[in-house]
Design an enzyme around this catalytic site. Sequence first.
Site, PDB file in Angstrom:
ATOM      1  CG  HIS A   1      37.492 -35.622  28.699  1.00  0.00           C
ATOM      2  ND1 HIS A   1      38.340 -35.055  27.773  1.00  0.00           N
ATOM      3  CD2 HIS A   1      38.287 -36.087  29.695  1.00  0.00           C
ATOM      4  CE1 HIS A   1      39.594 -35.163  28.192  1.00  0.00           C
ATOM      5  NE2 HIS A   1      39.587 -35.781  29.362  1.00  0.00           N
TER       6      HIS A   1
ATOM      7  CE  LYS B   1      37.976 -32.217  30.700  1.00  0.00           C
ATOM      8  NZ  LYS B   1      38.435 -32.097  32.096  1.00  0.00           N
TER       9      LYS B   1
END
Length: 246
Positions: free
Chosen positions: A135, A139
């Site tokens: 990600h 995040k």
Amino acid sequence: MRVGIVGCSGRMGTLLSVLLSSTTRFTLGPGYSRKGAHSLASVIENNDVLVDFSSSSFSEELLSALLSNPKPLIFATTKPIASCSIDEKLERLAVHVPVVVCPNTSLGAYVQKRLAALLARVFDDTYDIRVAEVHHRHKRDPISGTANELVSVLCDAKQKEWNQEYSVGTNCNNVKNIELHASRVGNVSGEHEVAFISDKEQIVLKHTVFSREVFAEGTLRILDWLIDSSPPPGYYGPEVGLKVSV
């Protein structure tokens, strides 16, 4: 239906707000963020349904408030592994209202999870299992909710089909290991991979998100289901937004 977003100033909250504002079927109600103008109590009071795109650190506070004033909830936040208190609150809330728990609202992620469970039943323990996720660098979750869900369904399938216990970071005679890897780099919207690897072959299930809009669209499918089906109180998964059974 008036929809309130918890975490309305974040990436997904902002995207869903734009999408809801462009539809005629839903009304975007007041949302909640820690620096916003609305209190959590007023957001709950002035909406028909809530969508939680906040963070796992806020889940306890949100669920405690909802237990005092139950409203249907789409819980799209990463749920920590072995989060007994959060699980217990979600189940208590589901006694009163529909609660849809889906850390990943995309259609592809749901199908990947079902296929992973199928393959876990097919391949025996001569196949090692690896789960990897990537990600964007912003995040906060060390492991995504989707990766946790994949590990959970793999462990369940292995236990039911092969009577074999699996866990992350464990490898002994009685418990087999699932390798779990996470990366936070660049601006990656989301990538999840499940691999079954033997001495002679491997098979890989990979799901890649190109646009975060897929999560907002998946949330709309679930909101459509809430309107069309008027479901009774209960604990539901992301399959409720699908048109077919997988």
